[in-house]
Design a protein around this motif. Structure first.
Motif, PDB file in Angstrom:
ATOM      1  N   PHE A 240      -0.624  12.145  36.434  1.00 14.20           N
ATOM      2  CA  PHE A 240       0.462  11.276  36.890  1.00 14.20           C
ATOM      3  C   PHE A 240       0.260   9.835  36.424  1.00 14.20           C
ATOM      4  CE2 PHE A 240       0.624  14.227  40.811  1.00 14.20           C
ATOM      5  CZ  PHE A 240       1.462  15.114  40.166  1.00 14.20           C
ATOM      6  N   LEU A 241      -0.965   9.370  36.485  1.00  7.49           N
ATOM      7  CA  LEU A 241      -1.224   7.953  36.252  1.00  7.49           C
ATOM      8  C   LEU A 241      -0.880   7.514  34.836  1.00  7.49           C
ATOM      9  CD1 LEU A 241      -4.644   7.489  38.086  1.00  7.49           C
ATOM     10  CD2 LEU A 241      -2.350   7.023  38.960  1.00  7.49           C
ATOM     11  N   VAL A 242      -1.306   8.290  33.845  1.00 10.17           N
ATOM     12  CA  VAL A 242      -1.145   7.846  32.461  1.00 10.17           C
ATOM     13  C   VAL A 242       0.326   7.654  32.093  1.00 10.17           C
ATOM     14  CG1 VAL A 242      -1.547   8.451  30.045  1.00 10.17           C
ATOM     15  CG2 VAL A 242      -3.367   8.756  31.735  1.00 10.17           C
ATOM     16  N   PRO A 243       1.214   8.638  32.316  1.00  5.75           N
ATOM     17  CA  PRO A 243       2.618   8.390  31.956  1.00  5.75           C
ATOM     18  C   PRO A 243       3.265   7.285  32.774  1.00  5.75           C
ATOM     19  CG  PRO A 243       2.369  10.540  33.007  1.00  5.75           C
ATOM     20  CD  PRO A 243       1.007  10.040  32.737  1.00  5.75           C
ATOM     21  N   LEU A 244       2.846   7.120  34.027  1.00  3.21           N
ATOM     22  CA  LEU A 244       3.454   6.068  34.839  1.00  3.21           C
ATOM     23  C   LEU A 244       3.015   4.680  34.383  1.00  3.21           C
ATOM     24  CD1 LEU A 244       3.452   7.613  38.424  1.00  3.21           C
ATOM     25  CD2 LEU A 244       5.368   7.328  36.845  1.00  3.21           C
ATOM     26  N   TYR A 245       1.755   4.519  34.050  1.00 10.69           N
ATOM     27  CA  TYR A 245       1.319   3.224  33.512  1.00 10.69           C
ATOM     28  C   TYR A 245       1.980   2.956  32.160  1.00 10.69           C
ATOM     29  CZ  TYR A 245      -2.099   1.947  37.093  1.00 10.69           C
ATOM     30  OH  TYR A 245      -2.688   1.561  38.276  1.00 10.69           O
ATOM     31  N   ARG A 246       2.147   3.996  31.357  1.00  7.00           N
ATOM     32  CA  ARG A 246       2.833   3.808  30.078  1.00  7.00           C
ATOM     33  C   ARG A 246       4.280   3.376  30.302  1.00  7.00           C
ATOM     34  NH1 ARG A 246       0.329   9.025  26.943  1.00  7.00           N
ATOM     35  NH2 ARG A 246      -1.412   7.945  25.939  1.00  7.00           N
ATOM     36  N   ALA A 247       4.948   4.016  31.249  1.00 13.44           N
ATOM     37  CA  ALA A 247       6.328   3.638  31.546  1.00 13.44           C
ATOM     38  C   ALA A 247       6.402   2.212  32.076  1.00 13.44           C
ATOM     39  CB  ALA A 247       6.922   4.615  32.562  1.00 13.44           C
ATOM     40  N   LEU A 248       5.426   1.835  32.881  1.00 14.57           N
ATOM     41  CA  LEU A 248       5.375   0.477  33.408  1.00 14.57           C
ATOM     42  C   LEU A 248       5.161  -0.533  32.281  1.00 14.57           C
ATOM     43  CD1 LEU A 248       5.453  -1.193  35.985  1.00 14.57           C
ATOM     44  CD2 LEU A 248       3.031  -0.671  36.333  1.00 14.57           C
ATOM     45  N   LEU A 249       4.277  -0.222  31.350  1.00 13.95           N
ATOM     46  CA  LEU A 249       4.006  -1.127  30.232  1.00 13.95           C
ATOM     47  C   LEU A 249       5.216  -1.311  29.324  1.00 13.95           C
ATOM     48  CD1 LEU A 249       0.418   0.121  29.353  1.00 13.95           C
ATOM     49  CD2 LEU A 249       1.004  -2.172  30.149  1.00 13.95           C
ATOM     50  N   ALA A 250       6.134  -0.365  29.330  1.00 19.12           N
ATOM     51  CA  ALA A 250       7.311  -0.444  28.467  1.00 19.12           C
ATOM     52  C   ALA A 250       8.404  -1.333  29.044  1.00 19.12           C
ATOM     53  CB  ALA A 250       7.866   0.951  28.207  1.00 19.12           C
TER      54      ALA A 250
ATOM     55  N   GLY B 273     -11.483   5.484  32.699  1.00 22.42           N
ATOM     56  CA  GLY B 273     -11.786   5.422  31.275  1.00 22.42           C
ATOM     57  C   GLY B 273     -10.530   5.486  30.425  1.00 22.42           C
ATOM     58  N   THR B 274      -9.592   6.346  30.820  1.00 19.11           N
ATOM     59  CA  THR B 274      -8.334   6.480  30.077  1.00 19.11           C
ATOM     60  C   THR B 274      -7.441   5.263  30.270  1.00 19.11           C
ATOM     61  OG1 THR B 274      -8.425   8.888  30.323  1.00 19.11           O
ATOM     62  CG2 THR B 274      -6.295   7.926  29.752  1.00 19.11           C
ATOM     63  N   ILE B 275      -7.327   4.791  31.502  1.00 17.89           N
ATOM     64  CA  ILE B 275      -6.395   3.694  31.775  1.00 17.89           C
ATOM     65  C   ILE B 275      -6.954   2.359  31.292  1.00 17.89           C
ATOM     66  CG2 ILE B 275      -5.062   2.533  33.572  1.00 17.89           C
ATOM     67  CD1 ILE B 275      -5.197   5.221  35.095  1.00 17.89           C
ATOM     68  N   ASP B 276      -8.257   2.173  31.371  1.00 17.18           N
ATOM     69  CA  ASP B 276      -8.849   0.975  30.775  1.00 17.18           C
ATOM     70  C   ASP B 276      -8.454   0.861  29.309  1.00 17.18           C
ATOM     71  OD1 ASP B 276     -10.108   0.346  33.145  1.00 17.18           O
ATOM     72  OD2 ASP B 276     -12.098   0.994  32.504  1.00 17.18           O
ATOM     73  N   ALA B 277      -8.582   1.979  28.587  1.00 12.28           N
ATOM     74  CA  ALA B 277      -8.237   1.973  27.154  1.00 12.28           C
ATOM     75  C   ALA B 277      -6.746   1.743  26.957  1.00 12.28           C
ATOM     76  CB  ALA B 277      -8.668   3.293  26.515  1.00 12.28           C
ATOM     77  N   LEU B 278      -5.928   2.336  27.809  1.00 11.07           N
ATOM     78  CA  LEU B 278      -4.476   2.187  27.689  1.00 11.07           C
ATOM     79  C   LEU B 278      -4.064   0.727  27.875  1.00 11.07           C
ATOM     80  CD1 LEU B 278      -1.658   3.540  27.489  1.00 11.07           C
ATOM     81  CD2 LEU B 278      -1.754   3.814  29.986  1.00 11.07           C
ATOM     82  N   LEU B 279      -4.613   0.075  28.869  1.00  8.33           N
ATOM     83  CA  LEU B 279      -4.240  -1.312  29.117  1.00  8.33           C
ATOM     84  C   LEU B 279      -4.805  -2.256  28.054  1.00  8.33           C
ATOM     85  CD1 LEU B 279      -4.488  -1.582  33.005  1.00  8.33           C
ATOM     86  CD2 LEU B 279      -2.496  -1.177  31.585  1.00  8.33           C
ATOM     87  N   SER B 280      -5.969  -1.943  27.535  1.00  7.98           N
ATOM     88  CA  SER B 280      -6.534  -2.793  26.485  1.00  7.98           C
ATOM     89  C   SER B 280      -5.736  -2.654  25.191  1.00  7.98           C
ATOM     90  CB  SER B 280      -7.999  -2.444  26.234  1.00  7.98           C
ATOM     91  OG  SER B 280      -8.125  -1.138  25.683  1.00  7.98           O
ATOM     92  N   GLU B 281      -5.156  -1.483  24.943  1.00  2.89           N
ATOM     93  CA  GLU B 281      -4.320  -1.290  23.754  1.00  2.89           C
ATOM     94  C   GLU B 281      -3.090  -2.181  23.791  1.00  2.89           C
ATOM     95  OE1 GLU B 281      -3.236   2.782  23.692  1.00  2.89           O
ATOM     96  OE2 GLU B 281      -5.250   3.511  23.227  1.00  2.89           O
TER      97      GLU B 281
END
Length: 608
Positions: free
Chosen positions: A563-573, A598-606
């Motif tokens: 759940f977290l990864v797609p929601l953070y991606r949607a938020l970043l958009a 580990g996944t979300i740290d990388a997502l936000l740093s990207e």
């Protein structure tokens, strides 16, 4: 029963384990640990019985972020002497450090005294306010290669061992493991465990908390925090029926008991198939038993994965492809073909999304992966799960379900408690099934499935009559019907139908249109995590502010990475998404397991 010789093809070296190159294998573990909630550490010893050390001069173990205090050599009589050992001076960021222990002719066992780091990646220490009660909580997540962060071990899925353990915890808390478990508190705070069937290290598990137990049948039951237990026992009332259905399909359950432990919401996965004690997320407690296919999935792992295990993480599809196929057969057995059809359609949609996200030509869309030099966690995608399942569906369409069932049942029986790599499996598949019918392998197009990208063109289409009805509602909505006009036709929809509905909504809906949908169907107030996870991307895209508090609450309390990864991606958009995502994450991060951070740290740093 097949006469196929399992030794005809050697298993590969595991690129994610120093220990897989060891000339000596460990065969039994005696673990002694003390759990310290104040320091967030485990401390004690791991005594490894060695299998036929012979003339070998060393045995190698995997470690990561462990403090090795001393190592002892034990002889056949249990007498201990100090042993010479070396720990790699430089730690690999993914693999950790190899611990090499020198062997002498008299040695039959090695005892390693150690303690864990407070930030050990496998361990999540929860404060009382992060649980459903008033006590702290600890749980482990060892898959894929995190067992080495809480015990020195030969951390390869191709290496199996039995174990016993003594674990000391605060007297008011219950300790559980992937083993024979207590069902009530012990005043001493000391618990003893035994696992008599050999398992790989990634199936080692420990949980400690304020837990209660409720039996569901003579061999099934639920552990949960007291506040959660009544809801959980209602939700999983069909657990014994699931086990019986699985046995009817593919042979006897080999692990004696099948219990579930409902963890706090920070657990990063839907479930983890630890033998005898599956860990599950509370996000599947929907109130209507509509999300229990996840439990069928973890149960199916008792055959595909726990019984016959991928030899390396490059072969992960052998665990998950069979398990998804098996899970849906269990659900069909219990709830009918139309129910299973919905799961197939949702799974196929997730596969197409993953292929698009990874890239249709990417080698990461092959079933057999090449993960050397990378974290094997990168291979835990829908490719292994859904492309693997689609391969079996294709095989079923070619040979018929009865023949495939015989093949799978014999496969599990023939290779019980053994490791399986892709090359060995393909050899077995040809010998036992494909070579019996001229042209069958060509019709299957096996090479395209295993070593080719994307989804091969011969994958059988999947469809759902119940989803066809959902699609009609979507057509009405797009034709101008008011959301409230759909209420009669949606009254009996399951979670799966609602998720399909939400996935089918146009991406161009305005905030006003979402408000009308919300007024009719109350999505923002839903207690169903799958529905919320499908709804929130629409609200973010449209700027539907009314859903903002519910979204933030969800991200603060739910740690399931799916759940977290797609929601953070949607938020970043969204226009202000970067600052908003980071503000929420700063508060939420302590609630997430390292697998998720580990996944979300990388997502936000990207996105920096």
């Amino acid at each position: 029963m097949s006469t196929y010789p399992p030794s005809s093809i050697a298993l590969p070296t595991d690129p994610h384990s120093f220990a897989s190159r060891s000339p000596v294998r460990a065969k039994h573990l005696a673990l002694a640990l003390a759990v310290d909630f104040d320091s967030h550490t485990l401390s004690g010893s791991a005594t490894w019985q060695l299998a036929e050390p012979g003339a070998a001069t060393e045995v190698v173990f995997d470690t990561r972020d462990l403090t090795i205090e001393s190592v002892e050599a034990l002889d056949a009589y249990g007498a201990a002497t100090a042993a010479n050992f070396t720990l790699d001076s430089v730690a690999d960021p993914v693999l950790g450090q190899a611990l090499s222990v020198a062997l002498t002719p008299a040695m039959t066992a090695v005892r390693i005294h150690y303690r864990t780091s407070p930030t050990a990646a496998a361990l999540q220490w929860l404060a009382p306010e992060q649980t459903a009660g008033t006590q702290p909580f600890l749980f482990t997540q060892s898959q894929a290669i995190l067992a080495r962060t809480w015990l020195p071990c030969q951390d390869s899925p191709g290496i199996r061992f039995t174990y016993e353990a003594t674990v000391r915890v605060p007297a008011h808390l219950l300790a559980l493991m992937s083993a024979e478990n207590p069902q009530q508190l012990r005043a001493s705070g000391e618990y003893r465990f035994r696992m008599t069937e050999p398992i790989p290290a990634y199936l080692m598990a420990l949980a400690v908390g304020d837990l209660a137990f409720e039996p569901l049948s003579h061999r099934t039951g639920i552990y949960a925090e007291p506040a959660t237990l009544p809801t959980a026992t209602h939700e999983f009332a069909d657990l014994e029926k699931m086990v019986a259905a699985a046995e009817e399909l593919y042979g006897p359950y080999r692990w004696e008991r099948y219990d579930l432990l409902v963890l706090p919401p920070s657990f990063p996965f839907g479930g983890m198939e630890n033998p005898r004690l599956t860990f599950v997320t509370p996000t599947i407690l929907a109130g209507d038993r509509s999300l229990t296919s996840l439990v069928a999935h973890e149960l199916a792992h008792s055959w595909s994965g726990n019984l016959v295990t991928n030899a390396t993480w490059n072969d992960f599809w052998l665990n998950e492809g069979f398990t998804v196929y098996f899970e849906r057969r269990i659900m069909e057995h219990l709830y009918g073909a139309e129910y299973a059809d919905m799961l197939q359609v949702l799974g196929r949609a997730a596969l197409h999304h993953t292929i698009e996200e990874i890239g249709v030509a990417s080698p990461d869309t092959h079933l057999h992966l090449a993960l050397a030099g990378r974290d094997p966690d990168e291979g835990l995608t829908e490719i292994a799960y859904e492309k693997g399942c689609a391969l079996l569906l294709t095989l079923e369409s070619l040979v018929g379900r009865p023949r495939l069932d015989v093949f799978i049942k014999e496969y599990f029986a023939r290779f019980s408690f053994q490791a399986m790599d892709t090359a060995t499996f393909l050899h077995y598949l040809r010998a036992e099934l494909l070579d019996h019918e001229p042209g069958l392998e060509g019709n299957l197009n096996l090479a395209a499935w295993v070593d080719g990208p994307g989804l091969p063109s011969n994958a059988p289409p999947v469809s759902s009559r119940r989803f066809d009805a959902v699609d009609q509602s979507l057509i009405q909505l797009q034709g101008g019907a008011a959301p409230a006009a759909l209420l009669p036709s949606t009254a009996d929809w399951s979670s799966h139908e609602w998720v399909h509905f939400l996935h089918g909504l146009p991406a161009t809906l305005s905030a006003e249109q979402l408000a009308a949908l919300d007024a009719a169907f109350h999505f923002t107030a839903s207690g169903n995590s799958e529905i919320l996870a499908a709804w929130f991307p629409h609200t973010l895209r449209a700027g539907y502010a009314a859903a903002g508090p519910a979204l933030e609450k969800f991200l603060l309390h739910v740690g399931r990475r799916k759940f977290l990864v797609p929601l953070y991606r949607a938020l970043l958009a969204t226009p202000d998404g970067r600052s908003r995502a980071r503000a929420i994450y700063a508060k939420a991060r302590p609630n997430y397991h390292s697998v998720a951070t580990g996944t979300i740290d990388a997502l936000l740093s990207e996105q920096a």
